[in-house]
Design a protein around this motif. Structure first.
Motif, PDB file in Angstrom:
ATOM      1  N   ALA A 127     -49.933   7.278  40.831  1.00 47.05           N
ATOM      2  CA  ALA A 127     -49.447   6.028  40.230  1.00 47.05           C
ATOM      3  C   ALA A 127     -48.294   5.471  41.047  1.00 47.05           C
ATOM      4  N   LYS A 128     -48.149   4.163  41.031  1.00 44.96           N
ATOM      5  CA  LYS A 128     -47.051   3.525  41.759  1.00 44.96           C
ATOM      6  C   LYS A 128     -45.749   3.547  40.972  1.00 44.96           C
ATOM      7  N   ALA A 129     -45.819   3.858  39.690  1.00 43.73           N
ATOM      8  CA  ALA A 129     -44.616   3.914  38.848  1.00 43.73           C
ATOM      9  C   ALA A 129     -43.838   5.189  39.153  1.00 43.73           C
ATOM     10  N   LEU A 130     -42.524   5.103  39.020  1.00 44.94           N
ATOM     11  CA  LEU A 130     -41.689   6.282  39.203  1.00 44.94           C
ATOM     12  C   LEU A 130     -41.966   7.291  38.091  1.00 44.94           C
ATOM     13  N   PRO A 131     -41.933   8.570  38.405  1.00 49.53           N
ATOM     14  CA  PRO A 131     -42.110   9.577  37.355  1.00 49.53           C
ATOM     15  C   PRO A 131     -40.869   9.632  36.475  1.00 49.53           C
ATOM     16  N   GLU A 132     -41.026  10.213  35.306  1.00 51.23           N
ATOM     17  CA  GLU A 132     -39.885  10.454  34.435  1.00 51.23           C
ATOM     18  C   GLU A 132     -39.261  11.779  34.856  1.00 51.23           C
ATOM     19  N   VAL A 133     -38.009  11.723  35.289  1.00 49.81           N
ATOM     20  CA  VAL A 133     -37.279  12.924  35.678  1.00 49.81           C
ATOM     21  C   VAL A 133     -36.030  12.993  34.807  1.00 49.81           C
ATOM     22  N   LEU A 134     -35.935  14.047  34.000  1.00 56.87           N
ATOM     23  CA  LEU A 134     -34.790  14.255  33.127  1.00 56.87           C
ATOM     24  C   LEU A 134     -34.241  15.649  33.382  1.00 56.87           C
ATOM     25  N   GLY A 135     -32.942  15.780  33.305  1.00 53.96           N
ATOM     26  CA  GLY A 135     -32.366  17.094  33.525  1.00 53.96           C
ATOM     27  C   GLY A 135     -31.066  17.269  32.782  1.00 53.96           C
ATOM     28  N   ALA A 136     -30.610  18.508  32.776  1.00 58.81           N
ATOM     29  CA  ALA A 136     -29.326  18.842  32.157  1.00 58.81           C
ATOM     30  C   ALA A 136     -28.711  19.996  32.931  1.00 58.81           C
ATOM     31  N   LEU A 137     -27.403  19.926  33.079  1.00 57.16           N
ATOM     32  CA  LEU A 137     -26.635  21.008  33.669  1.00 57.16           C
ATOM     33  C   LEU A 137     -25.604  21.432  32.640  1.00 57.16           C
ATOM     34  N   GLU A 138     -25.726  22.661  32.153  1.00 57.50           N
ATOM     35  CA  GLU A 138     -24.760  23.219  31.206  1.00 57.50           C
ATOM     36  C   GLU A 138     -23.786  24.072  32.005  1.00 57.50           C
ATOM     37  N   ILE A 139     -22.537  23.649  32.051  1.00 56.51           N
ATOM     38  CA  ILE A 139     -21.517  24.315  32.860  1.00 56.51           C
ATOM     39  C   ILE A 139     -20.750  25.297  31.988  1.00 56.51           C
ATOM     40  N   GLU A 140     -20.542  26.498  32.545  1.00 60.19           N
ATOM     41  CA  GLU A 140     -19.805  27.547  31.833  1.00 60.19           C
ATOM     42  C   GLU A 140     -18.698  28.068  32.742  1.00 60.19           C
ATOM     43  N   GLY A 141     -17.462  27.800  32.399  1.00 61.73           N
ATOM     44  CA  GLY A 141     -16.336  28.327  33.170  1.00 61.73           C
ATOM     45  C   GLY A 141     -16.229  27.755  34.560  1.00 61.73           C
ATOM     46  N   GLY A 142     -16.530  26.489  34.710  1.00 61.63           N
ATOM     47  CA  GLY A 142     -16.480  25.848  36.018  1.00 61.63           C
ATOM     48  C   GLY A 142     -15.074  25.581  36.498  1.00 61.63           C
TER      49      GLY A 142
END
Length: 168
Positions: A97-112
């Motif tokens: 498909a010519k449409a952009l894919p759905e890309v979702l993410g999360a970064l859970e930071i612990e003690g950064g």
């Protein structure tokens, strides 16, 4: 698996993949990407007009994540980053498909910890979650210590290239 853009190769793949004439699915595939173990689940439907639905997750040292951004995506951040995080990314789309894919993410930071390369104090004890797409990020209640005082921030960043940042 060799030649994956930005990743280069996926090693030590282990798990069960179910397939038939209509596609394939997996609920617990493991492999090493950029020397970190990643757990994947997902499906590929319709080999003639493939639709991908993939979810990846991994525990990752923030230092390795920063190095990956620099080496793979040419994103250079003038900071030293320490601590750990859990990253999860989902990809849904049809490669033809010519449409952009759905890309979702999360970064859970612990003690950064963030140590600026210039003479500024470190930001310590960073804890919270950053949600992101391929071109934006959002966080709520991200906690940290600076100059021995506790703070919480929420905000958004639109466009990773030439970004607009809104902090609350």
């Amino acid at each position: 698996i060799l030649g994956v853009k930005y990743v280069q190769d996926i090693k030590a793949i282990n798990g069960i993949v179910n397939f038939d004439n209509l596609g394939l699915t997996s609920k617990g595939l493991k492999g090493d990407i950029l020397e970190e173990q990643v757990v994947a689940k997902g499906s590929l439907k319709d080999f003639a007009d493939p639709a991908l639905d993939i979810e990846l997750s991994s525990l990752i040292p923030l230092k390795r994540l920063q190095a990956g951004l620099k080496d793979r995506l040419n994103i250079v951040i003038p900071l030293v980053v320490e601590g750990n995080g859990r990253i999860s990314v989902s990809y849904r789309g049809q490669p033809k498909a010519k449409a952009l894919p759905e890309v979702l993410g999360a970064l859970e930071i612990e003690g950064g910890k963030i140590i600026p390369e210039i003479a500024l104090p470190a930001i310590e004890d960073i804890n919270g979650k950053i949600n992101f797409t391929y071109n934006s990020a959002q966080w709520q209640g991200l906690a940290f210590n600076l100059w021995d005082a506790g703070y919480t921030t929420s905000g958004t960043m639109a466009r990773f290239i030439n970004p607009d940042i809104l902090l609350e």
